[in-house]
Every structure is written in structure tokens, then in C-alpha cells.
Design an enzyme around this catalytic site. Structure first.
Site, mmCIF file in Angstrom:
data_model
loop_
_atom_site.group_PDB
_atom_site.id
_atom_site.type_symbol
_atom_site.label_atom_id
_atom_site.label_comp_id
_atom_site.label_asym_id
_atom_site.label_seq_id
_atom_site.Cartn_x
_atom_site.Cartn_y
_atom_site.Cartn_z
ATOM 1 N N ARG A 119 0.798 -1.212 0.000
ATOM 2 C CA ARG A 119 0.000 0.000 0.000
ATOM 3 C C ARG A 119 0.840 1.276 0.000
ATOM 4 O O ARG A 119 0.401 2.310 -0.491
ATOM 5 C CB ARG A 119 -0.939 0.002 1.203
ATOM 6 C CG ARG A 119 -2.008 -1.056 1.186
ATOM 7 C CD ARG A 119 -2.960 -0.876 2.345
ATOM 8 N NE ARG A 119 -3.589 0.432 2.323
ATOM 9 C CZ ARG A 119 -4.705 0.728 1.660
ATOM 10 N NH1 ARG A 119 -5.316 -0.200 0.972
ATOM 11 N NH2 ARG A 119 -5.210 1.936 1.700
ATOM 12 N N CYS A 143 -6.933 -4.351 2.608
ATOM 13 C CA CYS A 143 -5.776 -4.754 3.394
ATOM 14 C C CYS A 143 -6.246 -5.671 4.506
ATOM 15 O O CYS A 143 -7.353 -5.514 5.017
ATOM 16 C CB CYS A 143 -5.089 -3.528 3.973
ATOM 17 S SG CYS A 143 -3.646 -3.919 4.991
ATOM 18 N N ASP A 331 1.304 -0.944 15.699
ATOM 19 C CA ASP A 331 2.241 -1.946 15.199
ATOM 20 C C ASP A 331 2.898 -2.757 16.314
ATOM 21 O O ASP A 331 3.629 -3.715 16.031
ATOM 22 C CB ASP A 331 3.329 -1.284 14.346
ATOM 23 C CG ASP A 331 2.850 -0.957 12.942
ATOM 24 O OD1 ASP A 331 1.743 -1.395 12.582
ATOM 25 O OD2 ASP A 331 3.576 -0.273 12.205
ATOM 26 N N ARG A 423 8.664 -8.661 4.990
ATOM 27 C CA ARG A 423 8.290 -7.307 4.591
ATOM 28 C C ARG A 423 8.834 -6.267 5.566
ATOM 29 O O ARG A 423 9.026 -5.117 5.183
ATOM 30 C CB ARG A 423 6.764 -7.165 4.514
ATOM 31 C CG ARG A 423 6.111 -7.897 3.358
ATOM 32 C CD ARG A 423 4.627 -7.559 3.289
ATOM 33 N NE ARG A 423 4.438 -6.123 3.340
ATOM 34 C CZ ARG A 423 3.616 -5.494 4.182
ATOM 35 N NH1 ARG A 423 2.893 -6.182 5.047
ATOM 36 N NH2 ARG A 423 3.509 -4.184 4.156
#
Length: 445
Positions: A119, A143, A331, A423
Site C-alpha cells: 500500500r 488490506c 504496530d 516485509r
């Protein structure tokens, strides 16, 4: 083309990226963890992915060679470099250094094939519009952790003078010239703040971004742009002011340490009753996380060059609510939840940023965790030991939480779909192994 003079370059004619992890091997691998080992030693934190991506994109705003150091070798970085190459920029990489020259920028379209994989690719919208007066960028789509719409990006660009249309799944933006203006974000948006900040640096006049994101990664982008000759003030506060300039110059930028990787290793030490020194980190970027982990009974001390984290028993239950920076980061929610699985008593974890960020709960339950979810709240009943099990990663931070759970579990944990971890974490299994974890990456046969 193949590596030249020790550098790695991209060959889009064959669609290949000459890095081991970029050839899809992560799709055919899993990580095996034998839990129960105490972690000890020193670990160095890599550069922040979420700082590197917009800073690499900012190279589109100028001619000449920009040099970026401490860039982590990650899937998302490879994807953004491939996108820059698709747009006509030259990209060279050597270990953790990336050089980008957008002097021959020739295309203004970010195709779906690249944007759909990450994204953050939408960050090219602002720089392309500012530099070329035109951009065509695929809508990023959905997502796993939430919709994350980009309407705030588009409204801000329209206020700067762009004409925006949506055609066949693409955002098409045109502007003969951008003019500074006052922009207010209805909700705090990190990529929206970054996109509009990059668009505004070459706009005529002054732009003010209100209710702007305050994350360290936003500040790092502002600093990088200022090194290029931009005039940005107020980064790190809710109001950022950008005075437009005619041109920018190339710069040499060092990427800041990854605060989420730092937080992940803090939790790893806490879970294993470890004694870890974390170096090459920035503790001031993690104030909320450090406060909550200390509240859980973990010793965290600042030492020259980094942090010392010493885990012990008992772990105390602590409530957490995710918030935009400087609050507790979304996160870190999944990783902190694993710590609470081992805590005594009940803890309440509230997720206010993304609507689908409890996907990892089902996998933790497979390992014996007692977690109940209602809406955006998870109630964790701690005190039970975790047991190893086959689990599947569903997103980047969920995969980190499953690896952490495996470190603390009895028996063997198998984490599949490890391309998610690639990632955002640079060689996490190697770093953990150096600290004493029994962890390895294996091919799926």
C-alpha cells in the site's frame, strides 16, 4: 541486467529483482522455533522500513544521485525500488545502501501489479504530481488489517490545485501548477501527511498541514526533504508548515532505527526472562511501549549506545490502548498481547487505529492463549503457558507476534507464510539465533 561493479540493479524486462528473498522463496518457507530458551546478548536494530519507503520515494522530486544509508533489506524496500525503476529512475543497491537518480524520470504511472503488493506505493502520487504535473496510480485496494482509505490524500491534493479522477481502478491526477493552501486532516494519517508534504515542497506559496501525523518517520522525511533544500517546519507537531521552493537538490540521508523492531526485541527479552542489550536504537521513539513494558514488571535501563532489557517473573497484567504517536503504536499491539498471555490476571487491549487487527488472536488461541475479542477490544486472561503448534502469519506484525509466542512456548512452533515477516524485519531469525533462540528457516517440501 546482472550485478555491475558490486551493485545490484533491476531488470524489469524479465520482471526479476536480483535478491534472494525477492524471488518468491518466502512463499515456500516456514520458520521453526523450539521454545523455552532464555535470550542473552546484544542485538543491533536495522533501519526503519516505514521511514525508508517515503524517503526513497522523495528521490522522485529531484535530479541527480541521492544516497540512502542504513536501508533495511526487506521485501517492501525491494518493491518500492522496483516501482522507482518502473517510473524511469535508476536504482542501485549495495548491502544497506541505496542510490536513486530520477533525472531521467519518464513515466508517471504506478501499475496495479506493483501497488497491489504494498500500500505504501501510493506515496509516489504526491511527488509525481509535483515533479511532472501528472500522476496515474493504481488504487491500493483492501488490506488484511483494515481498509485504510486514501480519500484524505486526494482531498488534500485537490486543495493544492490538482484535478483528481478515478478511472478503471486508477487515480488520475493533473495539475499545471500546485499552490500552497491550508489543509486539515479529519483523522491523523501518516501516509497522507507524507504524501501531501512531498507534493507541497514544490508548490507555489505556503502550505499548512493541520492535525498532521507526528510519528518519527514523518519527522525523518521532513528532515530528508530539508536536506534536499525544502523549507519544512513543525514536523513532530500537529501543524506542519511547508514553504514551496522552485527546485530541490540531491542529498545523502541515513535512515533512522526501526522503533517497531526495537519494541519487538524488548518483548522477546521480557517473554524469555532474557537479558538483552539493544543497540543502534532510539529509545525516545518508544516512550509509550517502554512505559507499558516496565509497568508489566520488566527491567528496562538506558545504557550507553542502547537499552538493557531484563525479563523476570511475575509478569503483571497491563491494559493498553493503541493511539497515534506518541501513544502506544498499533504496530506493537500484537507483540504486547503475547506478553499479556503470560501475565497474571486480566488485561484489556483496545485497538483504535485499524478495525481488523486482531486476526492473530485465532493463531495464538491455537497455542493455548485465553483471549476473548469483542469489537475493537481483546480481553486476555494470562497465567497459562503457551504450547507450540503450527500457525499461519496473516500480516507483518501478526507474524512477529507468532514468532515471539514460539520463543515462550513449550515445544515446537511452525510459522508459515513467512513472506509477511520479510516485509518488515531484516533477518529476524538470524538475530534471534545469535541471542540463543532455537530458531531456523526451512524450505517447505
Amino acid at each position: 541486467m546482472l550485478p555491475v561493479n558490486g551493485r545490484l540493479q533491476f531488470d524489469l524486462s524479465r520482471g526479476e529483482l536480483y535478491r534472494h528473498r525477492a524471488k518468491g522463496k518466502g512463499y515456500m518457507e516456514k520458520i521453526l522455533i523450539e521454545g523455552g530458551r532464555r535470550l542473552e546478548g546484544t542485538v543491533a536494530i536495522s533501519g526503519a522500513k516505514n521511514a525508508a519507503l517515503p524517503i526513497l520515494v522523495s528521490a522522485l522530486l529531484t535530479d541527480g544521485w541521492n544516497t540512502y544509508q542504513n536501508v533495511p533489506e526487506l521485501r517492501d524496500v525491494m518493491t518500492i525500488n522496483k516501482l522507482l525503476t518502473e517510473l524511469g529512475a535508476r536504482v542501485e543497491t549495495e548491502k544497506n545502501t541505496v542510490r536513486v537518480n530520477a533525472g531521467a524520470l519518464s513515466r508517471y504511472e504506478a501499475p496495479y501489479e506493483l501497488v497491489r503488493t504494498m500500500r505504501a506505493s501510493v506515496l509516489v502520487l504526491g511527488p509525481l504530481l509535483a515533479r511532472l504535473g501528472r500522476a496515474r496510480v493504481s488504487l491500493p485496494g483492501g488490506c488484511a488489517i483494515g481498509a485504510r482509505p486514501i480519500n484524505l490524500h486526494l482531498r488534500g491534493l485537490e486543495l493544492l490545485g490538482a484535478e483528481i479522477s478515478l478511472n478503471h481502478g486508477y487515480i488520475e491526477a493533473k495539475a499545471k501548477s500546485l499552490k500552497g493552501t491550508d489543509i486539515y486532516f479529519d483523522i491523523v494519517t501518516v501516509t497522507g501527511t507524507e504524501n501531501l508534504m512531498m507534493a507541497a515542497v514544490l508548490a507555489e506559496g505556503t502550505t499548512t498541514l493541520r492535525n498532521a501525523a507526528r510519528e518519527p518517520e514523518v519527522c525523518a522525511l521532513a528532515e530528508a526533504l530539508n536536506q534536499m533544500g525544502a523549507q519544512i517546519s513543525g514536523a513532530g507537531t500537529p501543524m506542519i508548515t511547508i514553504r514551496g521552493v522552485d527546485t530541490l537538490r540531491p542529498a545523502s540521508v541515513t535512515i533512522i532505527p526501526d522503533r517497531i523492531e526495537t519494541g519487538t526485541f524488548i518483548i522477546a527479552s521480557a517473554l524469555t526472562q532474557g537479558n538483552i542489550k539493544i543497540v543502534s536504537c532510539e529509545p525516545s521513539h518508544l516512550t509509550a511501549v517502554i512505559h507499558k513494558v516496565r509497568e508489566a514488571g520488566v527491567t528496562i535501563e538506558e545504557e550507553p549506545g542502547g537499552l538493557r532489557v531484563i525479563g523476570g517473573e511475575p509478569i503483571c497484567s497491563v491494559d493498553v490502548k493503541t493511539l497515534p504517536y506518541p501513544g502506544f503504536p498499533t504496530d506493537m499491539q500484537a507483540q504486547f498481547m503475547v506478553l499479556m498471555c503470560l501475565a497474571s490476571g486480566l488485561s484489556v487491549i483496545s485497538e483504535t487505529i485499524f478495525e481488523n487487527r486482531f486476526i492473530h488472536v485465532c493463531e495464538l488461541q491455537r497455542m493455548g492463549a485465553n483471549i476473548k475479542v469483542s469489537g475493537n477490544t481483546a480481553i486476555v486472561s494470562g497465567g497459562k503457558s503457551l504450547t507450540g503448534a503450527p500457525v499461519m502469519a496473516t500480516d507483518l506484525r501478526a507474524s512477529a507476534s507468532l514468532i515471539l509466542a514460539g520463543l515462550a512456548a513449550k515445544g515446537t512452533t511452525e510459522v508459515s507464510r513467512v513472506y509477511h515477516i520479510d516485509r518488515g524485519y531484516e533477518a529476524i531469525e538470524k538475530k534471534l539465533a545469535q541471542l540463543g533462540a532455537n530458531i531456523r528457516r526451512v524450505q517447505i517440501t
